[in-house]
Design a protein around this motif. Structure first.
Motif, PDB file in Angstrom:
ATOM      1  N   ARG A  83       0.802  -1.227   0.000  1.00  0.00           N
ATOM      2  CA  ARG A  83       0.000   0.000   0.000  1.00  0.00           C
ATOM      3  C   ARG A  83       0.832   1.273   0.000  1.00  0.00           C
ATOM      4  O   ARG A  83       0.326   2.340  -0.306  1.00  0.00           O
ATOM      5  CB  ARG A  83      -0.940  -0.010   1.202  1.00  0.00           C
ATOM      6  N   HIS A  84       2.119   1.187   0.364  1.00  0.00           N
ATOM      7  CA  HIS A  84       2.974   2.361   0.486  1.00  0.00           C
ATOM      8  C   HIS A  84       4.336   2.112  -0.155  1.00  0.00           C
ATOM      9  O   HIS A  84       4.726   0.965  -0.379  1.00  0.00           O
ATOM     10  CB  HIS A  84       3.172   2.727   1.959  1.00  0.00           C
ATOM     11  N   VAL A  85       5.043   3.187  -0.404  1.00  0.00           N
ATOM     12  CA  VAL A  85       6.419   3.130  -0.913  1.00  0.00           C
ATOM     13  C   VAL A  85       7.261   4.067  -0.069  1.00  0.00           C
ATOM     14  O   VAL A  85       6.872   5.219   0.160  1.00  0.00           O
ATOM     15  CB  VAL A  85       6.485   3.578  -2.399  1.00  0.00           C
ATOM     16  N   ALA A  86       8.398   3.586   0.398  1.00  0.00           N
ATOM     17  CA  ALA A  86       9.385   4.447   1.057  1.00  0.00           C
ATOM     18  C   ALA A  86      10.430   4.785  -0.001  1.00  0.00           C
ATOM     19  O   ALA A  86      10.752   3.963  -0.856  1.00  0.00           O
ATOM     20  CB  ALA A  86      10.030   3.720   2.230  1.00  0.00           C
ATOM     21  N   TYR A  87      10.952   5.998   0.049  1.00  0.00           N
ATOM     22  CA  TYR A  87      11.941   6.422  -0.944  1.00  0.00           C
ATOM     23  C   TYR A  87      12.770   7.565  -0.383  1.00  0.00           C
ATOM     24  O   TYR A  87      12.448   8.140   0.651  1.00  0.00           O
ATOM     25  CB  TYR A  87      11.258   6.842  -2.251  1.00  0.00           C
ATOM     26  N   THR A  88      13.843   7.892  -1.091  1.00  0.00           N
ATOM     27  CA  THR A  88      14.720   8.984  -0.700  1.00  0.00           C
ATOM     28  C   THR A  88      14.558  10.135  -1.677  1.00  0.00           C
ATOM     29  O   THR A  88      14.483   9.924  -2.884  1.00  0.00           O
ATOM     30  CB  THR A  88      16.189   8.521  -0.696  1.00  0.00           C
ATOM     31  N   ALA A  89      14.504  11.349  -1.152  1.00  0.00           N
ATOM     32  CA  ALA A  89      14.437  12.560  -1.977  1.00  0.00           C
ATOM     33  C   ALA A  89      15.252  13.646  -1.285  1.00  0.00           C
ATOM     34  O   ALA A  89      15.448  13.621  -0.068  1.00  0.00           O
ATOM     35  CB  ALA A  89      12.991  13.021  -2.173  1.00  0.00           C
ATOM     36  N   ARG A  90      15.697  14.590  -2.066  1.00  0.00           N
ATOM     37  CA  ARG A  90      16.506  15.689  -1.526  1.00  0.00           C
ATOM     38  C   ARG A  90      15.582  16.805  -1.012  1.00  0.00           C
ATOM     39  O   ARG A  90      14.659  17.208  -1.693  1.00  0.00           O
ATOM     40  CB  ARG A  90      17.435  16.229  -2.603  1.00  0.00           C
ATOM     41  N   VAL A  91      15.874  17.277   0.208  1.00  0.00           N
ATOM     42  CA  VAL A  91      15.161  18.395   0.814  1.00  0.00           C
ATOM     43  C   VAL A  91      16.210  19.422   1.233  1.00  0.00           C
ATOM     44  O   VAL A  91      17.077  19.114   2.053  1.00  0.00           O
ATOM     45  CB  VAL A  91      14.340  17.946   2.052  1.00  0.00           C
ATOM     46  N   ASP A  92      16.144  20.595   0.647  1.00  0.00           N
ATOM     47  CA  ASP A  92      17.121  21.648   0.954  1.00  0.00           C
ATOM     48  C   ASP A  92      18.553  21.133   0.864  1.00  0.00           C
ATOM     49  O   ASP A  92      19.406  21.428   1.699  1.00  0.00           O
ATOM     50  CB  ASP A  92      16.867  22.253   2.344  1.00  0.00           C
ATOM     51  N   GLY A  93      18.818  20.299  -0.138  1.00  0.00           N
ATOM     52  CA  GLY A  93      20.164  19.790  -0.378  1.00  0.00           C
ATOM     53  C   GLY A  93      20.545  18.547   0.391  1.00  0.00           C
ATOM     54  O   GLY A  93      21.634  18.024   0.215  1.00  0.00           O
ATOM     55  N   THR A  94      19.670  18.047   1.263  1.00  0.00           N
ATOM     56  CA  THR A  94      19.979  16.885   2.097  1.00  0.00           C
ATOM     57  C   THR A  94      19.040  15.734   1.776  1.00  0.00           C
ATOM     58  O   THR A  94      17.831  15.925   1.666  1.00  0.00           O
ATOM     59  CB  THR A  94      19.856  17.253   3.595  1.00  0.00           C
ATOM     60  N   ALA A  95      19.579  14.530   1.662  1.00  0.00           N
ATOM     61  CA  ALA A  95      18.759  13.336   1.418  1.00  0.00           C
ATOM     62  C   ALA A  95      17.895  13.047   2.636  1.00  0.00           C
ATOM     63  O   ALA A  95      18.395  13.019   3.766  1.00  0.00           O
ATOM     64  CB  ALA A  95      19.657  12.144   1.121  1.00  0.00           C
ATOM     65  N   GLN A  96      16.600  12.847   2.405  1.00  0.00           N
ATOM     66  CA  GLN A  96      15.656  12.495   3.464  1.00  0.00           C
ATOM     67  C   GLN A  96      14.755  11.370   2.973  1.00  0.00           C
ATOM     68  O   GLN A  96      14.578  11.172   1.773  1.00  0.00           O
ATOM     69  CB  GLN A  96      14.802  13.706   3.864  1.00  0.00           C
ATOM     70  N   VAL A  97      14.166  10.635   3.902  1.00  0.00           N
ATOM     71  CA  VAL A  97      13.299   9.515   3.568  1.00  0.00           C
ATOM     72  C   VAL A  97      11.841   9.952   3.686  1.00  0.00           C
ATOM     73  O   VAL A  97      11.460  10.656   4.617  1.00  0.00           O
ATOM     74  CB  VAL A  97      13.584   8.300   4.474  1.00  0.00           C
ATOM     75  N   PHE A  98      11.052   9.517   2.721  1.00  0.00           N
ATOM     76  CA  PHE A  98       9.623   9.794   2.656  1.00  0.00           C
ATOM     77  C   PHE A  98       8.861   8.483   2.522  1.00  0.00           C
ATOM     78  O   PHE A  98       9.406   7.480   2.074  1.00  0.00           O
ATOM     79  CB  PHE A  98       9.297  10.637   1.416  1.00  0.00           C
ATOM     80  N   VAL A  99       7.582   8.527   2.872  1.00  0.00           N
ATOM     81  CA  VAL A  99       6.652   7.435   2.633  1.00  0.00           C
ATOM     82  C   VAL A  99       5.447   8.036   1.927  1.00  0.00           C
ATOM     83  O   VAL A  99       4.982   9.118   2.288  1.00  0.00           O
ATOM     84  CB  VAL A  99       6.209   6.763   3.959  1.00  0.00           C
TER      85      VAL A  99
END
Length: 125
Positions: free
Chosen positions: A52-68
């Motif tokens: 039902r969900h996907v976890a992934y990495t994206a850049r936020v203000d130049g820093t890698a962060q994890v999202f769901v």
């Protein structure tokens, strides 16, 4: 969970890094879900055990962060914060936790990283 589809990272011709979803049907077309550009070449999408969900990495203000986000690409929620990068998420077997690498194991200067377990709230899981 039914193995009828898979998620993947794609680098587009214009350099954007995206998350795709594709079914295993003959002549299935891929569709992109989530952000139009994660801003990071190691997006590493990882589906939850229930699909039902996907976890992934994206850049936020130049820093890698994890999202769901939901598997349809809606309701993205940032689950890591701070100045230290977080990346390479993986779900626990029942999907109530994520393990992520905190630090930067991809650094050319001083690779470093440690595993961190994140409990997820019901809104993110």
């Amino acid at each position: 969970p039914d193995a009828s589809a898979f998620v993947f990272h794609a680098k587009e011709h214009d350099g954007r890094h995206r998350i795709g979803l594709q079914t295993l049907e003959i002549r299935a077309t891929r569709r992109f879900i989530g952000p139009s550009d994660t801003g990071i070449p190691y997006t590493t999408p990882y589906p939850s055990p229930d699909g039902r969900h996907v976890a992934y990495t994206a850049r936020v203000d130049g820093t890698a962060q994890v999202f769901v986000m939901r598997i349809d690409g809606t309701h993205p929620q940032q689950v890591t914060h701070g100045n230290e990068p977080s990346m390479f998420p993986a779900w626990s077997p029942i999907g109530h936790r994520l393990v992520v690498v905190r630090g930067d194991p991809t650094s050319r200067d001083a690779p470093a990283g440690r595993l961190v377990v994140l409990p997820l709230t019901t809104s993110a899981a």
